[in-house]
Design an enzyme around this catalytic site. Structure first.
Site, PDB file in Angstrom:
ATOM      1  N   HIS A 105     -34.796 -20.942  16.478  1.00 34.19           N
ATOM      2  CA  HIS A 105     -35.334 -20.282  17.666  1.00 34.19           C
ATOM      3  C   HIS A 105     -34.515 -20.591  18.920  1.00 34.19           C
ATOM      4  O   HIS A 105     -34.378 -19.746  19.809  1.00 34.19           O
ATOM      5  CB  HIS A 105     -36.790 -20.704  17.871  1.00 34.19           C
ATOM      6  N   ASP A 106     -33.953 -21.785  18.983  1.00 31.57           N
ATOM      7  CA  ASP A 106     -33.158 -22.170  20.154  1.00 31.57           C
ATOM      8  C   ASP A 106     -31.903 -21.326  20.340  1.00 31.57           C
ATOM      9  O   ASP A 106     -31.246 -21.431  21.378  1.00 31.57           O
ATOM     10  CB  ASP A 106     -32.759 -23.641  20.063  1.00 31.57           C
ATOM     11  N   SER A 135     -38.363 -15.478  23.887  1.00 24.60           N
ATOM     12  CA  SER A 135     -39.529 -16.209  23.407  1.00 24.60           C
ATOM     13  C   SER A 135     -40.766 -15.789  24.213  1.00 24.60           C
ATOM     14  O   SER A 135     -41.080 -14.595  24.284  1.00 24.60           O
ATOM     15  CB  SER A 135     -39.257 -17.711  23.500  1.00 24.60           C
ATOM     16  N   ARG A 160     -44.281 -32.561  22.154  1.00 23.12           N
ATOM     17  CA  ARG A 160     -42.885 -32.115  22.249  1.00 23.12           C
ATOM     18  C   ARG A 160     -42.171 -32.269  20.919  1.00 23.12           C
ATOM     19  O   ARG A 160     -41.370 -31.410  20.529  1.00 23.12           O
ATOM     20  CB  ARG A 160     -42.161 -32.912  23.335  1.00 23.12           C
ATOM     21  N   ASP A 199     -34.383 -18.031  12.808  1.00 24.13           N
ATOM     22  CA  ASP A 199     -35.536 -18.301  13.663  1.00 24.13           C
ATOM     23  C   ASP A 199     -36.801 -18.064  12.840  1.00 24.13           C
ATOM     24  O   ASP A 199     -37.210 -16.930  12.619  1.00 24.13           O
ATOM     25  CB  ASP A 199     -35.502 -17.379  14.889  1.00 24.13           C
TER      26      ASP A 199
END
Length: 383
Positions: free
Chosen positions: A353-354, A154, A224, A320
């Site tokens: 994405h994680d 990332s 967040r 992602d």
């Protein structure tokens, strides 16, 4: 003794710098500290060092645990350690906390030596390039002139790419995971909404909330929650939460929590607001926005990578959507245009994405094979 595959307890170290660090903005940072951790042993030829660059809400604590702290496992501990894909029995791994962070290196929560006051909003804007320059100074002090590899995912992947551009002779491999050559307009938009949530919190006080004894927690929570949505895929959220209700029946409320996904996002927001600094969030998301190596080359990414000399591994994940495989393929094309040695893995993983933080066997298999190749290079040279 730590069991096989585990590093056990590790301790952060500090390094102070009196020499001013020139920043991309034209400002400079004086009398600053960098916090870092190391894992494994540097070999006799100093050829086995790997720098790990961290992403937005991570830190120098890449692997292992901290003494006496529950749930203190490093954020990439599933990847780094004895016998793991990045094997600390073979490599000397370095994790460095970026300037502007809230995890030890000099940032908005520290005192400005020029004024004696907490920096707050007066901490200078930092960029990916500034972080890379600061990391290079740490490596200078450690006596490491060339890295076996720079690894990051990332925002950490952007730093790895920038290392290949700014210090091409100081690294042999660049490993950039789930990253992009620059943010899309949509990504910049998500960052701006998150920043506005913080800036418009009444407790923000123009970034000088420390002096008021408050924290803009409401803004941090919303920021967040927005970010977390973008890190997950639709499939992952559907599988984990679907439309499951928190209670057996609908409450017919516009303000209370009705769905489990709402409860999960609020939990993530609450947890984040307890440990992350608001000014740090603004700084790091802006550094993400600014990264664009092609900008100085008329928008031509191939020309931007003309100075690179190392070998590359890029990996992306099919679900992602924030840093999509198409963005990694842009980088691959630019590298191939320069006839550089590049490997690319596009991994079918459902996590969004994680995924770069998770223990997917195909993903870890790719990294294990690549690091074994690197280890063979310096082992052969030593023989």
């Amino acid at each position: 003794m730590p069991h096989s595959g585990q590093l056990g307890d590790v301790s952060p170290q500090r390094m102070a710098f009196a020499q001013p660090l020139p920043l991309r903005s034209g400002a400079e940072l004086r009398d600053y500290e960098m916090v870092y951790e190391t894992y494994g042993q540097l070999n006799a030829t100093r050829s086995n060092a790997v720098l790990v660059c961290h992403a937005l809400n991570a830190s120098h604590h890449v692997a292992g645990t901290h003494t006496g702290q529950a749930n203190s496992e490093g954020w990439w501990d599933n990847l780094i350690g004895p016998g793991k894909p990045l094997d600390t029995d073979k490599f000397f791994v370095i994790g460095i906390n970026n300037l502007g962070s809230c995890f030890g290196s000099t940032g908005p929560m520290h005192r400005n030596p020029a004024t004696g006051q907490i920096y707050g909003a007066d901490f200078p804007v930092v960029t990916v390039q500034d972080w890379v320059d600061a990391q290079a100074r740490v490596l200078d002090q450690l006596g490491i002139t060339q890295l076996a590899a720079v690894l990051g995912g990332s925002l950490g992947g952007m730093q790895a790419l920038d290392w290949a551009l700014r210090y091409p002779e100081r690294m042999r491999h660049c490993i950039a995971i789930a990253t992009a050559p620059c943010l899309s307009a949509q990504n910049i938009a998500f960052n701006e909404v998150a920043r506005r949530a913080i800036i418009t919190d009444p407790d923000f006080h123009g970034g000088h909330f420390y002096a008021h004894g408050v924290v803009p927690k409401r803004g941090l929570r919303v920021a967040r929650m927005i970010g977390h949505i973008t890190y997950l895929s639709d499939d992952a959220m559907e599988q984990k939460f679907g439309r499951e209700l928190r209670s057996a029946e609908l409450g017919y409320s516009t303000q209370d929590i009705e769905f489990q996904i709402e409860s999960y996002l609020r939990y993530q927001g609450d947890k984040f607001s307890d440990y992350f600094d608001a000014n740090t969030y603004l700084l790091i998301t802006r550094a993400l926005d600014y990264f664009d190596p092609a900008r100085e080359h008329g928008g031509n990414l191939s020309r931007a990578f003309a100075s690179a000399r190392c070998k590359f591994l890029l990996a992306s994940f099919t679900t992602d959507w924030r840093f999509s495989p198409a963005r990694s393929r842009e980088i691959v094309k630019a590298l191939l245009d320069n006839k550089l040695d590049v490997s690319y893995a596009e991994i079918d993983a459902p996590h969004g994405h994680d995924a770069f933080l998770l223990e997917d066997p195909r993903y870890h298999g790719v990294l294990r094979a690549y690091f074994s190749r690197i280890a063979g290079e310096f082992a052969g040279a030593a023989a």
